[in-house]
Motif scaffolding. Structure first.
Motif, short mmCIF file in Angstrom:
data_model
loop_
_atom_site.label_atom_id
_atom_site.label_comp_id
_atom_site.label_asym_id
_atom_site.label_seq_id
_atom_site.Cartn_x
_atom_site.Cartn_y
_atom_site.Cartn_z
N THR A 79 5.88 1.01 4.48
CA THR A 79 4.80 0.05 3.90
C THR A 79 5.55 -1.00 3.07
N GLU A 132 7.14 5.42 13.20
CA GLU A 132 7.75 7.28 13.41
C GLU A 132 7.50 7.17 14.48
N MET A 135 1.03 -0.93 -0.51
CA MET A 135 0.00 -0.12 0.37
C MET A 135 1.03 1.16 0.00
N ILE A 136 0.33 2.75 -0.72
CA ILE A 136 1.28 3.40 -0.76
C ILE A 136 0.14 4.28 -0.30
N ARG A 137 0.94 4.94 0.74
CA ARG A 137 0.05 5.50 2.21
C ARG A 137 0.05 7.17 1.22
N ASP A 138 1.28 7.65 0.58
CA ASP A 138 1.20 9.21 -0.24
C ASP A 138 1.89 9.17 -1.22
N GLN A 139 2.06 8.81 -2.27
CA GLN A 139 2.12 9.06 -3.83
C GLN A 139 3.14 10.77 -4.18
N GLU A 173 4.97 -2.11 0.01
CA GLU A 173 5.00 -1.26 -0.62
C GLU A 173 5.76 -0.73 -0.96
N GLU A 174 5.42 0.38 -0.74
CA GLU A 174 6.62 1.53 -0.22
C GLU A 174 7.96 0.78 -0.26
N THR A 196 5.04 12.03 -1.22
CA THR A 196 5.84 12.19 -0.49
C THR A 196 7.10 10.36 -0.67
#
Ligand SMILES: Cc1cc2nc3c(=O)[nH]c(=O)nc-3n(C[C@H](O)[C@H](O)[C@H](O)COP(=O)(O)OP(=O)(O)OC[C@H]3O[C@@H](n4cnc5c(N)ncnc54)[C@H](O)[C@@H]3O)c2cc1C
Length: 209
Positions: A64, A56, A1-5, A66-67, A7
């Motif tokens: 994640t 964090e 999952m990508i949380r914030d493309q 995927e990231e 960033t």
């Protein structure tokens, strides 16, 4: 999952630049020295590469899966030696603590691992147990408030640099199943801990207790 493309894009971009401007031009010297120069390790720390997958709250970037894969692909444009240095802190050297550490263990080790202040390492494999990891022979016997760990490990990535090892050992020698195996955090410099030969073609790396 990508949380914030956006960033993630910025992170991948800065790593890609670092790889091309710093890491690739230093591949030859790393191969020659068989070590990564301190100045480059310092830059890897500043980029947060040691804490990519650490939460964090402990100073990591909490990527994640995927990231992490997308970032690893950027890093992998350079010699695997660079990814290997940060690999154990993000993976097997820290994840045991992230997943199953006590609050005290997390507070003691994760900030230092995320900052790249120390290297984490994972000691499961032994001369006589690899794929069949549950057959490991290293034992851990309680002695008052401590455990005495006795055994030999091999193929332990980053063992020569590690500040802390997650060591798998059998706490009940009468049982052969995986349920009798526990994970111990062993600090570099623990009494009785010694490193064997460093991995070279045709040689066997070992960490022995
Ligand atoms: C680059 C590298 C880094 C590593 N880093 C670490 C580390 O940080 N920490 C750590 O604990 N370990 C580490 N290892 C060890 C790794 O986990 C073991 O090499 C792995 O578990 C395989 O064990 P083995 O080498 O003893 O091979 P074995 O388990 O003896 O296997 C030998 C061969 O037999 C085959 N085989 C095994 N069992 C079966 C079966 N039941 N059926 C059919 N075929 C089978 C295997 O596929 C293989 O081809 C590392 C290994 C490498 C290569």
């Amino acid at each position: 999952m990508i949380r914030d493309q956006e960033t993630l894009h910025l992170l991948k971009d800065s790593i890609a630049r670092f790889v091309r401007e710093v890491l690739i031009p230093h591949e030859d010297i790393v191969a020659e020295l068989d070590a990564i120069p301190d100045a480059i390790v310092a830059q890897m720390r500043e980029l947060g590469l040691f804490g990519l997958c650490i939460p964090e709250e402990y100073g990591g970037l909490a990527l994640t899966m995927e990231e992490e894969v997308l970032v690893a692909m950027e890093l992998a444009y350079a010699s695997p030696a660079f990814r290997s240095l940060v690999g154990t802190n993000n993976g097997i050297g820290a994840q045991g603590i992230v997943i199953d550490g006590t609050p005290e263990q997390k507070a003691a080790w994760l900030p230092r691992l995320a900052a790249g202040e120390i290297i984490g390492s994972f000691a499961l494999t032994e001369p006589d147990s690899g794929s069949d990891a549950a057959s490991l022979r290293t034992t851990a016997v309680r002695d008052g408030d401590a455990y005495v760990i006795d055994g030999v490990k091999r193929f332990i990535t980053n063992a020569p640099e590690a500040g802390v090892f997650t060591v798998m050992a059998r706490t009940d020698a009468t049982r052969r199943d995986a349920g009798a195996i526990s994970a111990f955090l062993v600090e570099r410099g623990a009494p009785g801990l010694s490193l064997g030969r460093i991995a070279r073609p045709n040689s066997m790396p070992r960490a022995a207790w």
